[in-house]
Design a protein around this motif. Structure first.
Motif, PDB file in Angstrom:
ATOM      1  N   GLU A  22     123.783   1.919 -43.939  1.00 46.70           N
ATOM      2  CA  GLU A  22     124.310   1.949 -45.310  1.00 46.70           C
ATOM      3  C   GLU A  22     124.654   3.382 -45.732  1.00 46.70           C
ATOM      4  N   ARG A  23     123.824   4.319 -45.283  1.00 47.88           N
ATOM      5  CA  ARG A  23     124.072   5.716 -45.624  1.00 47.88           C
ATOM      6  C   ARG A  23     125.364   6.206 -44.949  1.00 47.88           C
ATOM      7  N   LEU A  24     125.543   5.822 -43.686  1.00 45.73           N
ATOM      8  CA  LEU A  24     126.775   6.175 -42.974  1.00 45.73           C
ATOM      9  C   LEU A  24     127.998   5.584 -43.675  1.00 45.73           C
ATOM     10  N   PHE A  25     127.865   4.337 -44.111  1.00 37.59           N
ATOM     11  CA  PHE A  25     128.955   3.661 -44.816  1.00 37.59           C
ATOM     12  C   PHE A  25     129.350   4.451 -46.065  1.00 37.59           C
ATOM     13  N   THR A  26     128.348   4.875 -46.833  1.00 42.47           N
ATOM     14  CA  THR A  26     128.612   5.636 -48.054  1.00 42.47           C
ATOM     15  C   THR A  26     129.303   6.964 -47.731  1.00 42.47           C
ATOM     16  N   ARG A  27     128.808   7.668 -46.699  1.00 45.61           N
ATOM     17  CA  ARG A  27     129.411   8.946 -46.317  1.00 45.61           C
ATOM     18  C   ARG A  27     130.835   8.753 -45.826  1.00 45.61           C
ATOM     19  N   PHE A  28     131.021   7.717 -44.996  1.00 41.80           N
ATOM     20  CA  PHE A  28     132.358   7.445 -44.451  1.00 41.80           C
ATOM     21  C   PHE A  28     133.325   7.130 -45.584  1.00 41.80           C
ATOM     22  N   HIS A  29     132.854   6.333 -46.544  1.00 46.51           N
ATOM     23  CA  HIS A  29     133.706   5.985 -47.678  1.00 46.51           C
ATOM     24  C   HIS A  29     134.064   7.239 -48.484  1.00 46.51           C
ATOM     25  N   ASP A  30     133.090   8.123 -48.670  1.00 46.45           N
ATOM     26  CA  ASP A  30     133.354   9.388 -49.370  1.00 46.45           C
ATOM     27  C   ASP A  30     134.378  10.219 -48.604  1.00 46.45           C
ATOM     28  N   LEU A  31     134.299  10.189 -47.283  1.00 50.82           N
ATOM     29  CA  LEU A  31     135.218  10.961 -46.440  1.00 50.82           C
ATOM     30  C   LEU A  31     136.653  10.449 -46.590  1.00 50.82           C
ATOM     31  N   VAL A  32     136.849   9.143 -46.437  1.00 48.18           N
ATOM     32  CA  VAL A  32     138.221   8.613 -46.446  1.00 48.18           C
ATOM     33  C   VAL A  32     138.813   8.570 -47.853  1.00 48.18           C
ATOM     34  N   THR A  33     137.959   8.656 -48.886  1.00 46.70           N
ATOM     35  CA  THR A  33     138.496   8.717 -50.239  1.00 46.70           C
ATOM     36  C   THR A  33     138.577  10.157 -50.746  1.00 46.70           C
ATOM     37  N   LYS A  48     136.218  12.433 -51.152  1.00 44.92           N
ATOM     38  CA  LYS A  48     135.096  13.010 -51.902  1.00 44.92           C
ATOM     39  C   LYS A  48     134.259  13.935 -51.030  1.00 44.92           C
ATOM     40  N   LEU A  49     134.448  13.792 -49.716  1.00 43.33           N
ATOM     41  CA  LEU A  49     133.709  14.614 -48.757  1.00 43.33           C
ATOM     42  C   LEU A  49     134.759  15.287 -47.883  1.00 43.33           C
ATOM     43  N   ASP A  50     134.724  16.620 -47.761  1.00 39.90           N
ATOM     44  CA  ASP A  50     135.767  17.250 -46.954  1.00 39.90           C
ATOM     45  C   ASP A  50     135.438  17.148 -45.462  1.00 39.90           C
ATOM     46  N   ALA A  51     136.438  17.476 -44.655  1.00 37.28           N
ATOM     47  CA  ALA A  51     136.317  17.257 -43.209  1.00 37.28           C
ATOM     48  C   ALA A  51     135.153  18.026 -42.598  1.00 37.28           C
ATOM     49  N   ALA A  52     134.928  19.252 -43.078  1.00 43.21           N
ATOM     50  CA  ALA A  52     133.861  20.077 -42.508  1.00 43.21           C
ATOM     51  C   ALA A  52     132.493  19.463 -42.798  1.00 43.21           C
ATOM     52  N   ALA A  53     132.287  19.069 -44.053  1.00 46.50           N
ATOM     53  CA  ALA A  53     131.029  18.428 -44.429  1.00 46.50           C
ATOM     54  C   ALA A  53     130.905  17.086 -43.722  1.00 46.50           C
ATOM     55  N   GLY A  54     132.033  16.411 -43.585  1.00 54.24           N
ATOM     56  CA  GLY A  54     132.044  15.116 -42.910  1.00 54.24           C
ATOM     57  C   GLY A  54     131.657  15.243 -41.459  1.00 54.24           C
ATOM     58  N   HIS A  55     132.136  16.305 -40.830  1.00 50.90           N
ATOM     59  CA  HIS A  55     131.833  16.489 -39.418  1.00 50.90           C
ATOM     60  C   HIS A  55     130.336  16.684 -39.209  1.00 50.90           C
ATOM     61  N   GLU A  56     129.731  17.373 -40.157  1.00 54.16           N
ATOM     62  CA  GLU A  56     128.300  17.645 -40.059  1.00 54.16           C
ATOM     63  C   GLU A  56     127.476  16.358 -40.128  1.00 54.16           C
ATOM     64  N   SER A  57     127.854  15.477 -41.048  1.00 54.03           N
ATOM     65  CA  SER A  57     127.030  14.278 -41.233  1.00 54.03           C
ATOM     66  C   SER A  57     127.577  13.058 -40.495  1.00 54.03           C
ATOM     67  N   LEU A  58     128.822  13.104 -40.084  1.00 57.44           N
ATOM     68  CA  LEU A  58     129.428  11.908 -39.482  1.00 57.44           C
ATOM     69  C   LEU A  58     129.882  12.097 -38.046  1.00 57.44           C
ATOM     70  N   GLY A  59     129.881  13.322 -37.552  1.00 55.71           N
ATOM     71  CA  GLY A  59     130.321  13.553 -36.179  1.00 55.71           C
ATOM     72  C   GLY A  59     131.763  13.141 -35.972  1.00 55.71           C
ATOM     73  N   ARG A  60     132.007  12.356 -34.920  1.00 55.53           N
ATOM     74  CA  ARG A  60     133.370  11.983 -34.561  1.00 55.53           C
ATOM     75  C   ARG A  60     134.066  11.135 -35.614  1.00 55.53           C
ATOM     76  N   LEU A  61     133.282  10.486 -36.455  1.00 58.07           N
ATOM     77  CA  LEU A  61     133.883   9.678 -37.521  1.00 58.07           C
ATOM     78  C   LEU A  61     134.716  10.535 -38.474  1.00 58.07           C
ATOM     79  N   ALA A  62     134.459  11.843 -38.475  1.00 58.30           N
ATOM     80  CA  ALA A  62     135.217  12.756 -39.325  1.00 58.30           C
ATOM     81  C   ALA A  62     136.692  12.803 -38.932  1.00 58.30           C
ATOM     82  N   ALA A  63     137.037  12.224 -37.788  1.00 59.02           N
ATOM     83  CA  ALA A  63     138.439  12.131 -37.382  1.00 59.02           C
ATOM     84  C   ALA A  63     139.274  11.385 -38.419  1.00 59.02           C
ATOM     85  N   PHE A  64     138.600  10.587 -39.257  1.00 57.84           N
ATOM     86  CA  PHE A  64     139.334   9.810 -40.254  1.00 57.84           C
ATOM     87  C   PHE A  64     139.548  10.570 -41.565  1.00 57.84           C
TER      88      PHE A  64
END
Ligand code: ZN
Length: 150
Positions: A87-98, A100-116
């Protein structure tokens, strides 16, 4: 036409070409359907839980490269995770694609998912990228209604 090439990074192409955890699952605890009418993406997600952990997850789907690659990467990301971690990953991923979370921060918490991250610049694509996550989320909550992004 907007340049979409930034979206199609190598990792996304790879998951689209060779989707991971692709196929129906026998002995699943839950099966959930999701669709994104705007683009025509359709998928089914299967979950098998062991207590509070996602022991196995798979999907079958048709649609655009973004939706398929995202579903593949979603299954790889949540397999072996607890319900809460997923659920936490889902929230972070949603923040990334909308956006709310920039790519650098996304990479830190989401790894390869930051590709999106690039998807946030293409509002219509946000639904493609998040469909599988919404579907997984509904499956975790054993929702009986099919997921629709509309
Ligand atoms: Zn799509």
């Amino acid at each position: 036409m907007t340049d979409l090439s930034a979206l199609y990074q190598e990792v996304i192409l790879d998951h689209n070409r060779r989707p991971r955890n692709f196929g129906e699952m026998a002995g699943a605890d839950w099966r959930q359907e999701g669709r994104n009418p705007l683009c025509g993406d359709q998928l089914t997600v299967w979950l098998r839980m062991e207590e509070d952990t996602i022991a196995d997850v798979s999907f079958v789907g048709t649609g655009c490269a973004i939706s398929k690659a995202s579903a593949s990467m979603m299954t790889a990301a949540v397999k072996g995770k607890t319900r809460e971690e997923a659920e936490r990953l889902f929230t972070r991923f949603h923040d990334l694609v909308t956006g709310k979370l920039d790519a650098a921060a996304g990479h830190e918490s989401l790894g390869r998912l930051a590709a999106f991250a690039g998807v946030s610049r293409f509002p219509a694509r946000v639904k493609c990228a998040s469909l599988s996550w919404h579907t997984m989320h509904a499956a975790l909550h054993q929702s009986s209604a099919p997921v629709s992004t509309e």
